[in-house]
Design a protein around this motif. Sequence first.
Motif, PDB file in Angstrom:
ATOM      1  N   GLY A  33       0.810  -1.212   0.000  1.00  0.00           N
ATOM      2  CA  GLY A  33       0.000   0.000   0.000  1.00  0.00           C
ATOM      3  C   GLY A  33       0.843   1.261   0.000  1.00  0.00           C
ATOM      4  O   GLY A  33       0.558   2.218  -0.725  1.00  0.00           O
ATOM      5  N   LEU A  34       1.913   1.266   0.798  1.00  0.00           N
ATOM      6  CA  LEU A  34       2.787   2.438   0.853  1.00  0.00           C
ATOM      7  C   LEU A  34       3.537   2.627  -0.466  1.00  0.00           C
ATOM      8  O   LEU A  34       3.589   3.731  -1.003  1.00  0.00           O
ATOM      9  CB  LEU A  34       3.778   2.308   2.008  1.00  0.00           C
ATOM     10  N   VAL A  35       4.105   1.539  -0.976  1.00  0.00           N
ATOM     11  CA  VAL A  35       4.806   1.631  -2.255  1.00  0.00           C
ATOM     12  C   VAL A  35       3.817   1.926  -3.375  1.00  0.00           C
ATOM     13  O   VAL A  35       4.107   2.711  -4.282  1.00  0.00           O
ATOM     14  CB  VAL A  35       5.598   0.328  -2.537  1.00  0.00           C
ATOM     15  N   GLY A  36       2.640   1.327  -3.295  1.00  0.00           N
ATOM     16  CA  GLY A  36       1.596   1.598  -4.283  1.00  0.00           C
ATOM     17  C   GLY A  36       1.160   3.048  -4.258  1.00  0.00           C
ATOM     18  O   GLY A  36       0.817   3.615  -5.293  1.00  0.00           O
ATOM     19  N   GLY A  37       1.173   3.651  -3.085  1.00  0.00           N
ATOM     20  CA  GLY A  37       0.840   5.069  -2.987  1.00  0.00           C
ATOM     21  C   GLY A  37       1.828   5.933  -3.736  1.00  0.00           C
ATOM     22  O   GLY A  37       1.449   6.898  -4.417  1.00  0.00           O
ATOM     23  N   VAL A  38       3.093   5.575  -3.637  1.00  0.00           N
ATOM     24  CA  VAL A  38       4.124   6.313  -4.374  1.00  0.00           C
ATOM     25  C   VAL A  38       3.945   6.099  -5.873  1.00  0.00           C
ATOM     26  O   VAL A  38       3.977   7.049  -6.662  1.00  0.00           O
ATOM     27  CB  VAL A  38       5.531   5.860  -3.922  1.00  0.00           C
ATOM     28  N   ILE A  39       3.732   4.837  -6.269  1.00  0.00           N
ATOM     29  CA  ILE A  39       3.533   4.534  -7.685  1.00  0.00           C
ATOM     30  C   ILE A  39       2.270   5.219  -8.209  1.00  0.00           C
ATOM     31  O   ILE A  39       2.281   5.835  -9.286  1.00  0.00           O
ATOM     32  CB  ILE A  39       3.450   3.011  -7.906  1.00  0.00           C
ATOM     33  N   ALA A  67      -1.988  -2.114  -9.030  1.00  0.00           N
ATOM     34  CA  ALA A  67      -1.045  -2.309 -10.132  1.00  0.00           C
ATOM     35  C   ALA A  67       0.196  -3.050  -9.651  1.00  0.00           C
ATOM     36  O   ALA A  67       0.709  -3.941 -10.343  1.00  0.00           O
ATOM     37  CB  ALA A  67      -0.663  -0.962 -10.740  1.00  0.00           C
ATOM     38  N   LEU A  68       0.657  -2.724  -8.457  1.00  0.00           N
ATOM     39  CA  LEU A  68       1.837  -3.381  -7.903  1.00  0.00           C
ATOM     40  C   LEU A  68       1.561  -4.849  -7.587  1.00  0.00           C
ATOM     41  O   LEU A  68       2.391  -5.718  -7.865  1.00  0.00           O
ATOM     42  CB  LEU A  68       2.308  -2.640  -6.656  1.00  0.00           C
ATOM     43  N   VAL A  69       0.402  -5.154  -7.035  1.00  0.00           N
ATOM     44  CA  VAL A  69       0.049  -6.543  -6.737  1.00  0.00           C
ATOM     45  C   VAL A  69      -0.083  -7.341  -8.029  1.00  0.00           C
ATOM     46  O   VAL A  69       0.385  -8.482  -8.111  1.00  0.00           O
ATOM     47  CB  VAL A  69      -1.248  -6.615  -5.895  1.00  0.00           C
ATOM     48  N   ILE A  70      -0.687  -6.756  -9.045  1.00  0.00           N
ATOM     49  CA  ILE A  70      -0.799  -7.444 -10.339  1.00  0.00           C
ATOM     50  C   ILE A  70       0.594  -7.722 -10.897  1.00  0.00           C
ATOM     51  O   ILE A  70       0.864  -8.828 -11.388  1.00  0.00           O
ATOM     52  CB  ILE A  70      -1.647  -6.620 -11.330  1.00  0.00           C
ATOM     53  N   ALA A  71       1.486  -6.741 -10.810  1.00  0.00           N
ATOM     54  CA  ALA A  71       2.851  -6.929 -11.307  1.00  0.00           C
ATOM     55  C   ALA A  71       3.576  -8.028 -10.530  1.00  0.00           C
ATOM     56  O   ALA A  71       4.261  -8.865 -11.138  1.00  0.00           O
ATOM     57  CB  ALA A  71       3.624  -5.619 -11.222  1.00  0.00           C
ATOM     58  N   THR A  72       3.414  -8.063  -9.211  1.00  0.00           N
ATOM     59  CA  THR A  72       4.083  -9.108  -8.429  1.00  0.00           C
ATOM     60  C   THR A  72       3.496 -10.479  -8.725  1.00  0.00           C
ATOM     61  O   THR A  72       4.220 -11.469  -8.767  1.00  0.00           O
ATOM     62  CB  THR A  72       4.018  -8.837  -6.916  1.00  0.00           C
ATOM     63  N   ARG A  73       2.208 -10.539  -8.950  1.00  0.00           N
ATOM     64  CA  ARG A  73       1.594 -11.829  -9.295  1.00  0.00           C
ATOM     65  C   ARG A  73       2.045 -12.301 -10.669  1.00  0.00           C
ATOM     66  O   ARG A  73       2.227 -13.494 -10.892  1.00  0.00           O
ATOM     67  CB  ARG A  73       0.074 -11.736  -9.226  1.00  0.00           C
ATOM     68  N   ILE A  74       2.216 -11.388 -11.604  1.00  0.00           N
ATOM     69  CA  ILE A  74       2.713 -11.768 -12.925  1.00  0.00           C
ATOM     70  C   ILE A  74       4.144 -12.263 -12.810  1.00  0.00           C
ATOM     71  O   ILE A  74       4.503 -13.284 -13.410  1.00  0.00           O
ATOM     72  CB  ILE A  74       2.613 -10.579 -13.908  1.00  0.00           C
TER      73      ILE A  74
END
Length: 79
Positions: A33-39, A67-74
Amino acid sequence: MFAWILIGLISGWLAGKILNGDGYGMMADIALGLVGGVIGGMIFAVLGVHAHNFVGAILMSTAGATALVIATRILRDEI
């Protein structure tokens, strides 16, 4: 600082719920969530959109965390 953690917690939890998963655990969800906030902030800044209140910050952070969770899952071949 407390507001950033709260926004990270909420957006990480929302990203896990949006993507129909149990998440990666509380600490990982907060970190995402924190990193996603920056992204999310960077993505929306490029688009010319800025959060002016708490709800806007949560929405932007959730979009980035999703978007970050989708990228990590990919990357982990979970999709």
